[in-house]
Design a protein around this motif. Sequence first.
Motif, PDB file in Angstrom:
ATOM      1  N   MET A 283      12.002   2.171  30.682  1.00  0.00           N
ATOM      2  CA  MET A 283      10.657   2.715  30.831  1.00  0.00           C
ATOM      3  C   MET A 283      10.751   4.226  30.936  1.00  0.00           C
ATOM      4  SD  MET A 283       8.764  -0.073  33.297  1.00  0.00           S
ATOM      5  CE  MET A 283       7.111   0.489  32.858  1.00  0.00           C
ATOM      6  N   SER A 284       9.670   4.896  30.540  1.00  0.00           N
ATOM      7  CA  SER A 284       9.707   6.348  30.485  1.00  0.00           C
ATOM      8  C   SER A 284       8.318   6.927  30.654  1.00  0.00           C
ATOM      9  CB  SER A 284      10.281   6.788  29.136  1.00  0.00           C
ATOM     10  OG  SER A 284      10.389   8.188  29.059  1.00  0.00           O
ATOM     11  N   TRP A 285       8.254   8.151  31.112  1.00  0.00           N
ATOM     12  CA  TRP A 285       7.009   8.899  31.204  1.00  0.00           C
ATOM     13  C   TRP A 285       7.097  10.140  30.325  1.00  0.00           C
ATOM     14  CZ3 TRP A 285       2.343   7.830  32.962  1.00  0.00           C
ATOM     15  CH2 TRP A 285       2.194   6.806  33.904  1.00  0.00           C
ATOM     16  N   TYR A 286       5.995  10.425  29.618  1.00  0.00           N
ATOM     17  CA  TYR A 286       5.871  11.607  28.783  1.00  0.00           C
ATOM     18  C   TYR A 286       4.581  12.331  29.143  1.00  0.00           C
ATOM     19  CZ  TYR A 286       9.255   9.197  25.782  1.00  0.00           C
ATOM     20  OH  TYR A 286      10.364   8.542  25.282  1.00  0.00           O
ATOM     21  N   ARG A 287       4.590  13.626  28.889  1.00  0.00           N
ATOM     22  CA  ARG A 287       3.338  14.371  28.918  1.00  0.00           C
ATOM     23  C   ARG A 287       3.093  14.961  27.542  1.00  0.00           C
ATOM     24  NH1 ARG A 287       3.228  19.512  32.802  1.00  0.00           N
ATOM     25  NH2 ARG A 287       1.476  20.015  31.413  1.00  0.00           N
TER      26      ARG A 287
ATOM     27  N   PRO B 156      -2.277  23.124  38.762  1.00  0.00           N
ATOM     28  CA  PRO B 156      -3.045  23.177  37.511  1.00  0.00           C
ATOM     29  C   PRO B 156      -2.185  23.068  36.258  1.00  0.00           C
ATOM     30  CG  PRO B 156      -3.949  24.746  39.064  1.00  0.00           C
ATOM     31  CD  PRO B 156      -2.700  24.207  39.701  1.00  0.00           C
ATOM     32  N   ASN B 157      -0.938  23.527  36.305  1.00  0.00           N
ATOM     33  CA  ASN B 157      -0.105  23.428  35.107  1.00  0.00           C
ATOM     34  C   ASN B 157       0.367  22.004  34.829  1.00  0.00           C
ATOM     35  OD1 ASN B 157       2.005  23.009  36.890  1.00  0.00           O
ATOM     36  ND2 ASN B 157       2.993  24.981  36.533  1.00  0.00           N
ATOM     37  N   GLN B 158      -0.012  21.072  35.680  1.00  0.00           N
ATOM     38  CA  GLN B 158       0.274  19.666  35.425  1.00  0.00           C
ATOM     39  C   GLN B 158      -0.926  18.948  34.810  1.00  0.00           C
ATOM     40  OE1 GLN B 158       1.889  18.964  39.520  1.00  0.00           O
ATOM     41  NE2 GLN B 158       3.660  18.124  38.411  1.00  0.00           N
ATOM     42  N   THR B 159      -1.966  19.715  34.529  1.00  0.00           N
ATOM     43  CA  THR B 159      -3.084  19.174  33.765  1.00  0.00           C
ATOM     44  C   THR B 159      -2.570  18.812  32.383  1.00  0.00           C
ATOM     45  OG1 THR B 159      -4.787  20.407  34.951  1.00  0.00           O
ATOM     46  CG2 THR B 159      -5.293  19.751  32.682  1.00  0.00           C
ATOM     47  N   SER B 160      -2.711  17.535  32.013  1.00  0.00           N
ATOM     48  CA  SER B 160      -2.108  17.067  30.779  1.00  0.00           C
ATOM     49  C   SER B 160      -2.536  15.632  30.496  1.00  0.00           C
ATOM     50  CB  SER B 160      -0.572  17.130  30.894  1.00  0.00           C
ATOM     51  OG  SER B 160       0.062  16.835  29.669  1.00  0.00           O
ATOM     52  N   LEU B 161      -2.097  15.136  29.346  1.00  0.00           N
ATOM     53  CA  LEU B 161      -2.255  13.735  28.988  1.00  0.00           C
ATOM     54  C   LEU B 161      -0.902  13.065  29.174  1.00  0.00           C
ATOM     55  CD1 LEU B 161      -3.942  11.424  27.769  1.00  0.00           C
ATOM     56  CD2 LEU B 161      -3.370  12.320  25.493  1.00  0.00           C
ATOM     57  N   TYR B 162      -0.874  12.032  29.997  1.00  0.00           N
ATOM     58  CA  TYR B 162       0.385  11.393  30.349  1.00  0.00           C
ATOM     59  C   TYR B 162       0.472  10.005  29.717  1.00  0.00           C
ATOM     60  CZ  TYR B 162       1.032  15.063  33.788  1.00  0.00           C
ATOM     61  OH  TYR B 162       1.206  16.288  34.395  1.00  0.00           O
ATOM     62  N   PHE B 163       1.655   9.717  29.185  1.00  0.00           N
ATOM     63  CA  PHE B 163       1.911   8.412  28.594  1.00  0.00           C
ATOM     64  C   PHE B 163       3.128   7.760  29.244  1.00  0.00           C
ATOM     65  CE2 PHE B 163      -1.069   8.106  25.213  1.00  0.00           C
ATOM     66  CZ  PHE B 163      -1.309   9.404  24.787  1.00  0.00           C
ATOM     67  N   CYS B 164       2.963   6.488  29.535  1.00  0.00           N
ATOM     68  CA  CYS B 164       4.082   5.657  29.944  1.00  0.00           C
ATOM     69  C   CYS B 164       4.517   4.838  28.730  1.00  0.00           C
ATOM     70  CB  CYS B 164       3.644   4.738  31.078  1.00  0.00           C
ATOM     71  SG  CYS B 164       4.935   3.633  31.690  1.00  0.00           S
ATOM     72  N   ALA B 165       5.800   4.581  28.624  1.00  0.00           N
ATOM     73  CA  ALA B 165       6.312   3.790  27.508  1.00  0.00           C
ATOM     74  C   ALA B 165       7.396   2.853  28.007  1.00  0.00           C
ATOM     75  CB  ALA B 165       6.854   4.698  26.406  1.00  0.00           C
ATOM     76  N   SER B 166       7.596   1.762  27.281  1.00  0.00           N
ATOM     77  CA  SER B 166       8.680   0.845  27.630  1.00  0.00           C
ATOM     78  C   SER B 166       9.318   0.303  26.369  1.00  0.00           C
ATOM     79  CB  SER B 166       8.161  -0.306  28.496  1.00  0.00           C
ATOM     80  OG  SER B 166       7.412  -1.232  27.728  1.00  0.00           O
ATOM     81  N   SER B 167      10.563  -0.135  26.495  1.00  0.00           N
ATOM     82  CA  SER B 167      11.243  -0.767  25.375  1.00  0.00           C
ATOM     83  C   SER B 167      12.253  -1.758  25.920  1.00  0.00           C
ATOM     84  CB  SER B 167      11.926   0.266  24.472  1.00  0.00           C
ATOM     85  OG  SER B 167      12.885   1.001  25.193  1.00  0.00           O
ATOM     86  N   LEU B 168      12.654  -2.682  25.054  1.00  0.00           N
ATOM     87  CA  LEU B 168      13.591  -3.720  25.466  1.00  0.00           C
ATOM     88  C   LEU B 168      14.832  -3.086  26.101  1.00  0.00           C
ATOM     89  CD1 LEU B 168      14.083  -6.766  25.429  1.00  0.00           C
ATOM     90  CD2 LEU B 168      15.215  -6.481  23.217  1.00  0.00           C
TER      91      LEU B 168
END
Lengths: 112, 116
Positions: free
Chosen positions: A32-36, A83-95
Motif C-alpha cells: 500500500m502507498s500514499w501519493y500526493r 498550508p503547503n500540504q494542501t493537495s490531492l491525496y491518493f492511496c493505492a494498493s497492489s498484490l
Amino acid sequence: EAQVTQNPRYLITVTGKKLTVTCSQNMNHEYMSWYRQDPGLGLRQIYYSMNVEVTDKGDVPEGYKVSRKEKRNFPLILESPSPNQTSLYFCASSLNFWYEQYFGPGTRLTVT
Amino acid sequence: QQQVKQSPQSLIVQKGGISIINCAYENTAFDYFPWYQQFPGKGPALLIAIRPDVSEKKEGRFTISFNKSAKQFSLHIMDSQPGDSATYFCAASTHASGGSNYKLTFGKGTLLTVNP
C-alpha cells in the motif's frame, strides 16, 4: 467489488489541527502507498508499506506519518498540517510491489 | 532531482490522429515502466506497462516503445478518440529487492485533449 476506499473525500482544516485520512482495501493486497498530486508536479510518493511489518519513506515524507497495523488499512496522519500540504491525496494498493497499483478516488485536502 | 521527465505537458490531437507522449529516465536500475491514465475526478489507473527486455508492447490502440540505450520510452495512441482525453503519467521503478527500491516514480503528466 474490489476497491480502495478513502475517507474523507474532501477536507478543509486549519493549520496545526491534527487529521487522519483513512485508506482501506478489500483485495488482500500486501503493498500500500500514499501519493500526493499537485499541479505541474505530477504524483509524488509519500510513504509506502510492503506489508504489515515494513513501512518506508517515499520521496516527500516530511510532515506525514503512516500506520499499518493490519493488512487492509493504511491511514495517513498529518500531526500538524500546514498550508503547503494542501493537495490531492491518493492511496493505492497492489498484490505486491511488482504488480499493478490500484488507486483510490482521492482526498482533496485544503489547509488554511 | 526529477528522475522521470515527461513531455509534452499538454497535447491537443484531432479525432483519428496519433497521440505521442515521451518520457526519459536517468536511473539505469529502472526496469519496469508503466503508464497510468487519469480521468478528471478519478484516481489513476494502469493503462499499459513494459519491461526493458522488449522494445515495444501493444495493447489495442495503445503502444509503448522503449529505447534502453537512450533511456527513453513513449506512449503512442493510434486513432485517438475523444474518450481518450485524460491525463497520462509515465512511471518507473526497479524490481531489485532491498533498500529504497520499492518506490514508483512518476513523470509530471500530460494532459491530452482529443477534439471531435
